[in-house]
Design an enzyme around this catalytic site. Structure first.
Site, short mmCIF file in Angstrom:
data_model
loop_
_atom_site.label_atom_id
_atom_site.label_comp_id
_atom_site.label_asym_id
_atom_site.label_seq_id
_atom_site.Cartn_x
_atom_site.Cartn_y
_atom_site.Cartn_z
N LYS A 80 -7.29 2.75 -2.92
CA LYS A 80 -6.66 2.62 -1.60
C LYS A 80 -6.74 3.91 -0.80
O LYS A 80 -6.51 3.91 0.41
CB LYS A 80 -5.20 2.16 -1.75
CG LYS A 80 -4.26 3.17 -2.36
CD LYS A 80 -2.84 2.61 -2.41
CE LYS A 80 -1.86 3.62 -2.98
NZ LYS A 80 -0.48 3.10 -2.99
N ASP A 81 -7.09 5.05 -1.46
CA ASP A 81 -7.24 6.31 -0.75
C ASP A 81 -8.60 6.45 -0.08
O ASP A 81 -8.78 7.33 0.77
CB ASP A 81 -7.06 7.49 -1.71
CG ASP A 81 -5.62 7.68 -2.16
OD1 ASP A 81 -4.72 7.09 -1.52
OD2 ASP A 81 -5.40 8.41 -3.15
N ARG A 128 3.59 0.55 5.85
CA ARG A 128 3.49 -0.85 5.40
C ARG A 128 4.72 -1.25 4.60
O ARG A 128 5.32 -2.31 4.83
CB ARG A 128 2.22 -1.02 4.54
CG ARG A 128 2.10 -2.38 3.86
CD ARG A 128 0.99 -2.38 2.82
NE ARG A 128 1.21 -1.39 1.78
CZ ARG A 128 1.98 -1.56 0.72
NH1 ARG A 128 2.61 -2.69 0.53
NH2 ARG A 128 2.13 -0.59 -0.17
N ARG A 129 5.12 -0.42 3.64
CA ARG A 129 6.30 -0.72 2.85
C ARG A 129 7.55 -0.69 3.72
O ARG A 129 8.42 -1.56 3.60
CB ARG A 129 6.44 0.28 1.70
CG ARG A 129 5.40 0.12 0.61
CD ARG A 129 5.51 1.22 -0.42
NE ARG A 129 4.48 1.09 -1.46
CZ ARG A 129 3.96 2.10 -2.13
NH1 ARG A 129 4.36 3.33 -1.88
NH2 ARG A 129 3.04 1.89 -3.06
N ARG A 146 7.70 12.11 0.63
CA ARG A 146 6.41 12.41 0.02
C ARG A 146 6.67 13.07 -1.32
O ARG A 146 7.79 13.37 -1.68
CB ARG A 146 5.58 13.34 0.93
CG ARG A 146 4.84 12.61 2.03
CD ARG A 146 3.60 13.37 2.46
NE ARG A 146 2.60 13.43 1.40
CZ ARG A 146 1.60 14.30 1.38
NH1 ARG A 146 1.45 15.19 2.34
NH2 ARG A 146 0.73 14.29 0.39
N ARG A 152 9.72 11.74 -6.34
CA ARG A 152 10.30 10.61 -5.61
C ARG A 152 11.41 9.94 -6.42
O ARG A 152 12.46 9.57 -5.87
CB ARG A 152 9.21 9.60 -5.26
CG ARG A 152 8.17 10.17 -4.30
CD ARG A 152 7.16 9.13 -3.86
NE ARG A 152 6.08 9.75 -3.10
CZ ARG A 152 5.39 9.14 -2.15
NH1 ARG A 152 5.68 7.89 -1.82
NH2 ARG A 152 4.42 9.76 -1.52
N CYS A 242 -3.90 4.58 8.24
CA CYS A 242 -2.81 4.65 7.26
C CYS A 242 -1.45 4.41 7.90
O CYS A 242 -0.50 4.09 7.20
CB CYS A 242 -2.83 6.01 6.56
SG CYS A 242 -2.45 7.39 7.66
#
Length: 324
Positions: A80-81, A128-129, A146, A152, A242
């Site tokens: 996904k990166d 998105r989340r 981040r 996290r 992104c």
């Protein structure tokens, strides 16, 4: 004797873990001994949100440069990166079996998304989340965060009620104990290619006839590869960066049907557009890798066109972030 294969990786714990799995697999499949080459990327060095740093490509450019200038022979990326535009001279030669693509809620007190207290604070660095959290629970306070997985997760102990992380990363780090709910794709559609790895090499090194090329071909998991091609083709056609809240999830069934579902949302979660499409891959197409890949990508492009025709661009500024 085969030469030692130099495998490029970011230096984070997660990157080293998933790269180690790929490197071990290549060795087991006959590529020869390997060594890991740690490469520091802009995404590791700079602070701020992905949108302000220039998108997911900040994790990729330095690894691709290391491939092109000969410092490593293979680079392992979280798929996904990767920007959807191919890098000249490089190819994704293998996509291993995909881990769980879902997002995972990690919360205090064993809370699920439904049982989080009103006004609970939930951390994520993903628009998105964030949009899908707010679509499901408009009362939540979404906090931009981040850092690596451990950083996290510590926020739950410090100042947040929950965080949302990729289930695949938690699985690779043996941290699934932190998950209080695996969020179903109809509630939280994953990022395109989430849970998948991309094994990238110089184009000439993917040509059949070498131990490395043979190992890469054996490592490639065709159902995963086709699903990810469809998801990323959709992302590419939408020109979604992104910062765009776009999710996509594809799956190739045992019956040869490739199904793709996608969502585009307003960043505040107040409106969303869900669409899906499917494609049956007949036996002759399945036997032809190039034709099958084109068909999978075509499915993604077709669904993106449907989303655009139905007003996706009115929900999200899809071209603003550039091609992700």
């Amino acid at each position: 004797m085969p030469q030692t294969v130099r495998v490029g990786t970011r230096a984070s714990v997660l990157a080293l873990t998933q790269t180690g799995h790929v490197a071990d697999a290549l060795t087991a499949l006959g590529a020869g001994d390997h060594e890991l080459v740690r490469v520091r990327t802009d995404g590791d060095r700079l602070t701020g949100s992905l949108a302000t740093l220039g998108g997911t490509g900040v994790f990729v450019t330095a690894l691709r440069d290391a491939l092109l200038d000969g410092r490593c022979d293979v680079a392992v990326h979280s798929f996904k990166d990767l920007p959807t535009t191919p890098a000249p001279g490089l190819v994704v030669a293998a996509v291993p079996v995909r881990q769980d693509p879902r997002d995972a809620l990690c919360a205090r007190e064993g809370w699920t998304l439904a049982t989080l207290p009103e006004g609970a604070s939930v951390g994520t660095g993903s628009p998105r989340r964030a949009a899908q959290l707010l679509a499901a629970r408009p009362d939540l306070r979404v906090v931009d965060i981040r850092g690596n997985v451990d950083t996290r997760l510590r926020r739950i102990e410090d100042d947040l009620d929950a965080v949302v992380l990729a289930a695949a990363g938690l699985a690779r780090l043996d941290r699934l104990d932190a998950v209080t709910e695996a969020l179903p794709p109809d509630v939280m559609t994953p990022a395109p290619a989430q849970g998948a790895l991309a094994v990238e090499v110089r184009a000439e090194d993917a040509v059949a006839g070498t131990p490395l090329a043979a190992a890469l071909a054996a490592l490639d998991h065709r159902p995963t590869h086709l699903a990810v091609l469809a998801e990323r083709a959709l992302l590419n056609r939408l020109e979604a960066g992104c910062a765009a809240p776009v999710g996509a999830h594809a799956r190739l069934g045992d019956d040869g049907v490739l199904t793709l579902s996608a969502v585009v949302l307003r960043t505040d979660g107040t409106a969303s557009l869900h669409r899906s499409d499917a494609l049956t891959l007949d036996g002759s197409a399945t036997d032809d890798a190039a034709r099958t890949a084109l068909a999978a990508a075509g499915l993604g492009t077709r669904l993106a066109e449907t989303l655009l025709a139905d007003g996706a661009a009115d929900l999200a500024d899809l071209a603003a972030g550039g091609r992700a």
